[in-house]
Each structure stands twice: as C-alpha cells, then as structure tokens.
Design a protein around this motif. Structure first.
Motif, PDB file in Angstrom:
ATOM      1  N   HIS A  51       0.814  -1.213   0.000  1.00 39.23           N
ATOM      2  CA  HIS A  51       0.000   0.000   0.000  1.00 39.23           C
ATOM      3  C   HIS A  51       0.849   1.265   0.000  1.00 39.23           C
ATOM      4  O   HIS A  51       2.026   1.258   0.382  1.00 39.23           O
ATOM      5  CB  HIS A  51      -0.937   0.014   1.214  1.00 39.23           C
ATOM      6  N   GLN A  52       0.234   2.322  -0.429  1.00 36.02           N
ATOM      7  CA  GLN A  52       0.831   3.649  -0.452  1.00 36.02           C
ATOM      8  C   GLN A  52       1.251   4.067   0.964  1.00 36.02           C
ATOM      9  O   GLN A  52       0.576   3.776   1.941  1.00 36.02           O
ATOM     10  CB  GLN A  52      -0.207   4.639  -1.001  1.00 36.02           C
ATOM     11  N   SER A  53       2.391   4.746   1.063  1.00 39.17           N
ATOM     12  CA  SER A  53       2.871   5.295   2.342  1.00 39.17           C
ATOM     13  C   SER A  53       3.062   4.223   3.406  1.00 39.17           C
ATOM     14  O   SER A  53       2.667   4.395   4.565  1.00 39.17           O
ATOM     15  CB  SER A  53       1.916   6.381   2.865  1.00 39.17           C
ATOM     16  N   CYS A  54       3.673   3.105   3.021  1.00 39.80           N
ATOM     17  CA  CYS A  54       3.900   2.010   3.967  1.00 39.80           C
ATOM     18  C   CYS A  54       4.963   2.416   4.981  1.00 39.80           C
ATOM     19  O   CYS A  54       6.103   2.746   4.620  1.00 39.80           O
ATOM     20  CB  CYS A  54       4.338   0.753   3.214  1.00 39.80           C
ATOM     21  N   GLY A  55       4.623   2.372   6.258  1.00 35.81           N
ATOM     22  CA  GLY A  55       5.550   2.772   7.311  1.00 35.81           C
ATOM     23  C   GLY A  55       6.758   1.868   7.423  1.00 35.81           C
ATOM     24  O   GLY A  55       7.874   2.335   7.703  1.00 35.81           O
ATOM     25  N   ALA A  56       6.567   0.575   7.192  1.00 37.55           N
ATOM     26  CA  ALA A  56       7.689  -0.361   7.277  1.00 37.55           C
ATOM     27  C   ALA A  56       8.693  -0.090   6.160  1.00 37.55           C
ATOM     28  O   ALA A  56       9.911  -0.121   6.378  1.00 37.55           O
ATOM     29  CB  ALA A  56       7.176  -1.792   7.200  1.00 37.55           C
ATOM     30  N   HIS A 106      12.959  -5.926  17.079  1.00 30.03           N
ATOM     31  CA  HIS A 106      12.768  -6.759  15.894  1.00 30.03           C
ATOM     32  C   HIS A 106      12.436  -5.947  14.640  1.00 30.03           C
ATOM     33  O   HIS A 106      12.320  -6.530  13.553  1.00 30.03           O
ATOM     34  CB  HIS A 106      11.657  -7.774  16.161  1.00 30.03           C
ATOM     35  N   ILE A 107      12.322  -4.643  14.787  1.00 32.17           N
ATOM     36  CA  ILE A 107      12.043  -3.812  13.614  1.00 32.17           C
ATOM     37  C   ILE A 107      13.209  -3.868  12.638  1.00 32.17           C
ATOM     38  O   ILE A 107      13.028  -3.758  11.424  1.00 32.17           O
ATOM     39  CB  ILE A 107      11.729  -2.367  14.043  1.00 32.17           C
ATOM     40  N   GLN A 108      14.417  -4.075  13.167  1.00 34.40           N
ATOM     41  CA  GLN A 108      15.582  -4.193  12.301  1.00 34.40           C
ATOM     42  C   GLN A 108      15.445  -5.386  11.347  1.00 34.40           C
ATOM     43  O   GLN A 108      15.849  -5.314  10.191  1.00 34.40           O
ATOM     44  CB  GLN A 108      16.850  -4.350  13.151  1.00 34.40           C
ATOM     45  N   TYR A 109      14.854  -6.459  11.835  1.00 35.92           N
ATOM     46  CA  TYR A 109      14.631  -7.630  10.983  1.00 35.92           C
ATOM     47  C   TYR A 109      13.746  -7.268   9.790  1.00 35.92           C
ATOM     48  O   TYR A 109      14.016  -7.678   8.651  1.00 35.92           O
ATOM     49  CB  TYR A 109      13.981  -8.757  11.790  1.00 35.92           C
ATOM     50  N   LEU A 110      12.699  -6.478  10.051  1.00 34.69           N
ATOM     51  CA  LEU A 110      11.816  -6.064   8.965  1.00 34.69           C
ATOM     52  C   LEU A 110      12.589  -5.252   7.926  1.00 34.69           C
ATOM     53  O   LEU A 110      12.454  -5.469   6.721  1.00 34.69           O
ATOM     54  CB  LEU A 110      10.661  -5.227   9.519  1.00 34.69           C
ATOM     55  N   ALA A 111      13.402  -4.310   8.400  1.00 36.17           N
ATOM     56  CA  ALA A 111      14.171  -3.472   7.488  1.00 36.17           C
ATOM     57  C   ALA A 111      15.130  -4.299   6.643  1.00 36.17           C
ATOM     58  O   ALA A 111      15.295  -4.044   5.442  1.00 36.17           O
ATOM     59  CB  ALA A 111      14.942  -2.415   8.273  1.00 36.17           C
TER      60      ALA A 111
END
Length: 242
Positions: A151-156, A173-178
């Motif tokens: 989606h548009q403007s995805c925060g992740a 764990h946000i680093q894993y997402l990045a």
C-alpha cells in the motif's frame, strides 16, 4: 421485626429472586451461544463463490469498486452464513497484506466471513510462520488466488529506506523487517519517490519469492494457483495489480 418492616423485606426478597432468575436466564443464553430472542435464521441461497483465480480477482475488483464508491454490501455476515461456517470454510482468496490499520483486506475488498484468508505482517515481510500459513491456505484448502497486497505510504518501507540511508540500527525486531525489505530499495530515486518506488519493488519481490516456493510453484505450473501483486492507494481507496 415490626409489621411495617415486613413489607420491605418481602419486596427485597422478590427483587432478589427476580435478579437471580434473570441472571440464570442470561447464563443459559450465553451457554447456548444464541440469545433466546433471536429467531432461527431463514434459509438463504448461498452466494456463488469463485473457484478460479480469474473469478477470484474479478470478485475482489468488484468488491473494491463498491468500497471506493461507498456502496459496500458487507456480504456473508448473515446468521445463516455464520451457522454454516461452524462446520467448514471455503475461502476463495488468500491475501498477504501489511499490518497497517487502514488496509484491512475484508474491508477494502468488501468481503465477509469465510471469504478471505488473510496473513498480515509489516511490509508483507516473509518468515517461516508466514510461509507455513500461506502454504496451508493453498495446499490444504485449495485456494486458487494468492495476492501480495502492499500500500501507499507504507511505514515499514519508509523505516527501511530511512535506515538504509542513515545507517541507523532500528530497535528490537524492527531491524529484521528493514533487513527483509532492504533488497527492494530503489536507489535510483531519492526522497519520497524512493519510498514510493520501493513499495512497488517490495510487492514484486515478495510475489516472486512466493511464486518460486516449490510447493506453490507446482500449483502455479498446474494452473491451480495464481500469485499476484497489488497495491492499495490510501488517497483513492483503489487497488490495482502490479
């Protein structure tokens, strides 16, 4: 006890008995799972369900058009459908979407109970639990359509792009997402354009990874499954395939 006190005690006992009786009735209703005042659902003809990927895509497109024009039908929420779903489910599409609270698949596609099987992670990031959940929908339930919905403007995606530019280490764990989104970063663009382009690139990357999974690829090759990528625009509420 005086004679004038007896009527008050009698009234209090009557009130207590009424309260206890009401509580017991309420408990019976909860145990049965259906309020006593609700009549048995009338039999209604079942909605024709898509059985192919093409039909499923068409149904999702029609539902999204209703959503965009504020003409939602909220299908498959009737008492009869709820009762039927206690014994089996036959969802016609599997959606891997983002956790963003503004992009709930059942809402943006105007679908109801038992219609969609959804898995949601920030940025549509894959891991073993997600892969296993998607495989269950395809291999065990025979769902013909798997959609990766970004989606548009995805925060992740924005967090991944910004961390990539600054070299910052994201918390927990946000680093894993990045790190999972990082291969999709479009470094040919800058600023908001880079974030927007990366949203699309990430959708395509996740779709390609899923289509290459051996069990899913076999279903694609046999024509039993289609794996598609799509994007939801927050500004227009419209979904379009990539």
């Amino acid at each position: 006890m005086t004679s004038d006190q007896r009527p008050h005690r009698t009234a209090r006992r009557a009130l207590l008995r009424a309260a206890l009786t009401g509580t017991a009735a309420l408990g019976t209703g909860l145990a049965a799972g259906t309020p006593a005042a609700v009549a048995a659902p009338a039999a209604v003809p079942p909605r024709k369900r898509p059985t192919t990927a093409e039909e499923a895509l068409r149904e999702l497109a029609e539902g999204n058009r209703r959503w965009c024009t504020y003409r939602e039908r909220h299908p498959d929420e009737t008492p009869a459908v709820r009762q039927a779903l206690t014994t089996a489910q036959h969802p016609f599409a599997l959606v891997l979407g983002c956790i963003d609270s503004r992009v709930a698949p059942e809402l943006v596609f105007d679908q109801g109970l038992g219609d969609l099987m959804t898995v949601r992670t920030a940025g549509q990031v894959l891991d073993e639990a997600v892969l296993g959940s998607l495989a269950y929908g395809v291999l065990e339930l025979g769902i013909p359509l798997l959609m990766v919905l970004g989606h548009q403007s995805c925060g992740a995606v924005k967090a991944a792009v910004q961390a990539d530019g600054t070299g910052a280490h994201l918390p927990a764990h946000i680093q894993y997402l990045a790190e999972q989104i990082s291969p999709a970063i479009d470094r040919t663009k800058t600023g908001d354009a880079r974030i927007d382009a990366t949203v699309d690139a990430n959708i395509r990357l996740v779709r390609a990874r899923l289509a290459a999974e051996p069990d899913l690829a076999a279903k694609v090759d046999s024509g039993e499954l289609a794996v598609v990528g799509a994007r939801y625009e927050l500004t227009t509420q419209a979904v379009h395939c990539l």
